[in-house]
Design a protein around this motif. Structure first.
Motif, PDB file in Angstrom:
ATOM      1  N   ILE A 271       0.875  -1.178   0.000  1.00  0.00           N
ATOM      2  CA  ILE A 271       0.000   0.000   0.000  1.00  0.00           C
ATOM      3  C   ILE A 271       0.908   1.222   0.000  1.00  0.00           C
ATOM      4  CG2 ILE A 271      -0.279  -0.067   2.539  1.00  0.00           C
ATOM      5  CD1 ILE A 271      -3.123   0.931   2.103  1.00  0.00           C
ATOM      6  N   GLY A 272       0.719   2.084  -0.992  1.00  0.00           N
ATOM      7  CA  GLY A 272       1.622   3.218  -1.139  1.00  0.00           C
ATOM      8  C   GLY A 272       0.947   4.516  -0.730  1.00  0.00           C
ATOM      9  N   MET A 273       1.716   5.595  -0.825  1.00  0.00           N
ATOM     10  CA  MET A 273       1.152   6.909  -0.514  1.00  0.00           C
ATOM     11  C   MET A 273       0.216   7.317  -1.640  1.00  0.00           C
ATOM     12  SD  MET A 273       1.043   9.264   1.649  1.00  0.00           S
ATOM     13  CE  MET A 273       0.303  10.887   1.652  1.00  0.00           C
ATOM     14  N   PRO A 274      -0.985   7.755  -1.294  1.00  0.00           N
ATOM     15  CA  PRO A 274      -1.918   8.167  -2.343  1.00  0.00           C
ATOM     16  C   PRO A 274      -1.356   9.321  -3.169  1.00  0.00           C
ATOM     17  CG  PRO A 274      -2.964   8.202  -0.174  1.00  0.00           C
ATOM     18  CD  PRO A 274      -1.545   7.872   0.044  1.00  0.00           C
ATOM     19  N   ASP A 275      -1.724   9.363  -4.431  1.00  0.00           N
ATOM     20  CA  ASP A 275      -1.292  10.488  -5.263  1.00  0.00           C
ATOM     21  C   ASP A 275      -2.046  11.752  -4.852  1.00  0.00           C
ATOM     22  OD1 ASP A 275      -3.809  10.134  -6.198  1.00  0.00           O
ATOM     23  OD2 ASP A 275      -3.232   9.480  -8.193  1.00  0.00           O
ATOM     24  N   VAL A 276      -1.671  12.835  -5.461  1.00  0.00           N
ATOM     25  CA  VAL A 276      -2.191  14.115  -4.960  1.00  0.00           C
ATOM     26  C   VAL A 276      -3.723  14.210  -5.078  1.00  0.00           C
ATOM     27  CG1 VAL A 276      -1.793  15.447  -7.071  1.00  0.00           C
ATOM     28  CG2 VAL A 276      -1.672  16.589  -4.873  1.00  0.00           C
ATOM     29  N   ARG A 351      12.006  13.380  -1.727  1.00  0.00           N
ATOM     30  CA  ARG A 351      11.203  12.786  -2.779  1.00  0.00           C
ATOM     31  C   ARG A 351      12.033  11.915  -3.703  1.00  0.00           C
ATOM     32  NH1 ARG A 351       6.836  17.132  -4.924  1.00  0.00           N
ATOM     33  NH2 ARG A 351       5.448  16.951  -3.157  1.00  0.00           N
ATOM     34  N   VAL A 352      11.406  10.873  -4.106  1.00  0.00           N
ATOM     35  CA  VAL A 352      12.057  10.017  -5.080  1.00  0.00           C
ATOM     36  C   VAL A 352      11.760  10.609  -6.448  1.00  0.00           C
ATOM     37  CG1 VAL A 352      11.977   7.741  -6.113  1.00  0.00           C
ATOM     38  CG2 VAL A 352      11.783   7.982  -3.640  1.00  0.00           C
ATOM     39  N   SER A 353      12.761  10.677  -7.297  1.00  0.00           N
ATOM     40  CA  SER A 353      12.503  11.233  -8.623  1.00  0.00           C
ATOM     41  C   SER A 353      12.460  10.122  -9.663  1.00  0.00           C
ATOM     42  CB  SER A 353      13.625  12.210  -8.985  1.00  0.00           C
ATOM     43  OG  SER A 353      14.824  11.483  -9.104  1.00  0.00           O
ATOM     44  N   VAL A 354      11.858  10.422 -10.797  1.00  0.00           N
ATOM     45  CA  VAL A 354      11.816   9.450 -11.885  1.00  0.00           C
ATOM     46  C   VAL A 354      13.250   9.117 -12.305  1.00  0.00           C
ATOM     47  CG1 VAL A 354      11.162   9.091 -14.298  1.00  0.00           C
ATOM     48  CG2 VAL A 354       9.516  10.071 -12.696  1.00  0.00           C
ATOM     49  N   ILE A 396       6.200   7.732  -6.012  1.00  0.00           N
ATOM     50  CA  ILE A 396       6.142   9.189  -6.170  1.00  0.00           C
ATOM     51  C   ILE A 396       4.705   9.656  -5.994  1.00  0.00           C
ATOM     52  CG2 ILE A 396       6.613  11.125  -7.725  1.00  0.00           C
ATOM     53  CD1 ILE A 396       8.684   9.386  -9.112  1.00  0.00           C
ATOM     54  N   GLY A 397       4.519  10.555  -5.077  1.00  0.00           N
ATOM     55  CA  GLY A 397       3.161  11.007  -4.794  1.00  0.00           C
ATOM     56  C   GLY A 397       2.715  12.153  -5.698  1.00  0.00           C
ATOM     57  N   GLU A 398       2.945  12.017  -6.969  1.00  0.00           N
ATOM     58  CA  GLU A 398       2.521  13.070  -7.899  1.00  0.00           C
ATOM     59  C   GLU A 398       1.372  12.547  -8.745  1.00  0.00           C
ATOM     60  OE1 GLU A 398       3.456  16.045  -8.363  1.00  0.00           O
ATOM     61  OE2 GLU A 398       5.314  16.180  -7.198  1.00  0.00           O
TER      62      GLU A 398
END
Ligand code: ADP
Ligand code: MG
Length: 445
Positions: A271-276, A351-354, A396-398
């Motif tokens: 389960i990850g962090m929800p996107d914005v 933040r983790v980047s692409v 990435i939470g974007e």
């Protein structure tokens, strides 16, 4: 070590413990330990297994420093559990009230807000939510065990309780228990003290569904792990449903191979962090629950600044709501800055980047970064690209559109497709699961 005699080493260790522990802690846990002088190797006489657990849980490193260590970071020490020989003086005194902790089988508290209705779904948790719904509607018949892992405050406990609520209302005949790992351990301690472990075993092994929260707390607690593992096996062998949550995937837990293998039997889902967008929906839902109106614009503003965990989003709504109510203010950006500014700062943008993801995937799967960004369709490249996309969405939470465009201008539907494909593949492909786990560790290191 051992330039000193064992006695000297032991008294130095005690001196250190006196500095480290509170008085009560020292009196309860350390003082009852005796050093056995019967042989050359160090042996500690402990009144019960819990003292040993306590020492190993809290002072393993120190024990290794003082007594030397074996291969696996275990102190070179023997523990001998022995009942205290000294009889308690039989003084006539008022009977002391027994401080009894109620064993868990008599109590179970499900948080009433933690239902599926109150769980907002988005791409980061859709899959796991539907797995939980599946388990709740047909326990023992879909994924078993279901293992949910992810960081703090991302909704693991919420989902576990949500399953509990459905079981309670729709499967009235099923016996189930929703318990934290600490609860399980406390319960075991209680029954050991009361010499009623068999009763506990019987209770747990007769359940139809067992929901266990935060299994990571079973790490380094060998005695408890064994009992838990036996219960687990008994249940699973009878097709009884088990759901487990954890802050790490099974392979990263410091548990026995046997236990890890059992947990990997069924479905392991992250389960990850929800996107914005989902964070905005969560903020609005929480605000509505509190009877507080949050405009889209402000919800977005907060969601952009808080991206680490959902519990913080909830805290933000509570704080902002209280402030606006008290001061009779509308929630504007300025008000948000004033009330939540420090929360914003307290979430450093690690933040983790692409780019970071592409570098790791490229070295792990031996495909160049430009191929990962490009559109070649040979199998190796396409698979690695899909894995990179999967990881990007997880980490990435974007918004998906933004992430997808960082992949050389791909569409958000391409990213979603890749994510779904990899998620599905992960259900059965153990090798891929391990590869992704390693890549992930590399990215997050
Ligand atoms: P975890 O067990 O993963 O640490 P929790 O389940 O305790 O996290 O969740 C922390 C808080 O965030 C809870 O109040 C929960 O209701 C809320 N929460 C987490 N995810 C969601 C979601 N998707 N929708 C609504 N609330 C959520
Ligand atoms: Mg939790």
């Amino acid at each position: 070590m051992l330039t000193h005699s064992l006695e000297e080493t032991w008294s130095e260790f005690l001196r250190l413990m006196k500095e480290r522990c509170s008085r009560v802690e020292y009196a309860n846990w350390i003082a009852p330990i005796q050093l056995s002088t019967e042989s050359d190797t160090a042996a500690l006489l402990v009144p019960n297994v819990f003292v040993r657990e306590y020492l190993l849980d809290n002072y393993r490193e120190e024990l290794c420093t003082f007594f030397g260590s074996l291969k696996k970071g275990e102190p070179d020490l023997q523990f001998v559990v022995q009942e205290l020989k000294q009889e308690q003086p039989k003084v006539i005194s008022k009977p002391r009230p027994r401080i009894e902790k109620v064993p868990v089988e008599q109590e179970m508290k499900l948080n009433e807000n933690y239902t599926f209705d109150h769980f907002i779904e988005g791409p980061s948790n859709q899959f796991i939510k539907s797995a939980c719904l599946g388990v709740a509607s047909k326990p023992g018949k879909s994924y078993n065990p279901l293992f949910i892992h992810g960081g703090v405050g991302l909704g693991k406990t919420h989902l576990l309780h949500a399953i509990g609520h459905v079981l309670k209302s729709q499967h009235k005949k099923l016996r189930f228990q929703c318990i934290t790992t600490e609860g399980f351990i406390n319960d075991l301690v209680f029954h050991l003290r009361n010499k009623s472990v068999d009763k506990m075993k019987k209770y747990f092994r007769n359940l139809d569904v067992l929901l266990v929260d935060d299994i990571q707390f079973l790490q380094n607690r060998l005695n408890f792990e064994e009992e838990f593992c036996n219960t687990f096996e008994t249940l699973i062998n009878q097709n009884k449903q088990i759901v487990i949550t954890s802050d790490k995937p099974p392979g990263q837990l410091k548990l026995s191979e046997r236990m890890i293998a059992r947990m990997e039997w069924g479905l392991v889902a992250h389960i990850g962090m929800p996107d914005v967008e989902t964070r905005v929906a969560i903020l609005q839902h929480k605000a509505e629950q509190k009877g507080f109106k949050l405009s889209n614009h402000i919800a977005f503003y907060i969601a952009e600044h808080i991206f680490n965990n959902v519990r913080q989003l909830e805290g933000a709504v509570n704080r902002l709501g209280a402030y606006c109510r008290l001061m009779h203010l509308e929630a504007t950006e300025e008000v948000v800055d004033n009330t939540l500014g420090e929360m914003f700062q307290s979430t450093p943008q690690k933040r983790v980047s692409v780019d970071r993801i592409l570098t790791s995937v490229s070295s792990m799967f031996n495909v160049s970064e430009s191929d990962l960004r490009g559109s070649k369709r040979s199998k190796d490249i396409a698979t690695a690209r899909q894995i990179a996309m999967y990881l990007a969405k997880e980490l990435i939470g974007e918004s998906l559109t933004k992430i997808a465009s960082a992949f050389g201008g791909k569409k958000h539907s391409t990213l979603l497709h890749a994510w779904k494909k990899v998620s599905k593949e992960l259900e059965n492909n153990e090798r891929l699961r391990r590869q992704i786990q390693m890549t992930r560790q590399n990215i997050e290191a």
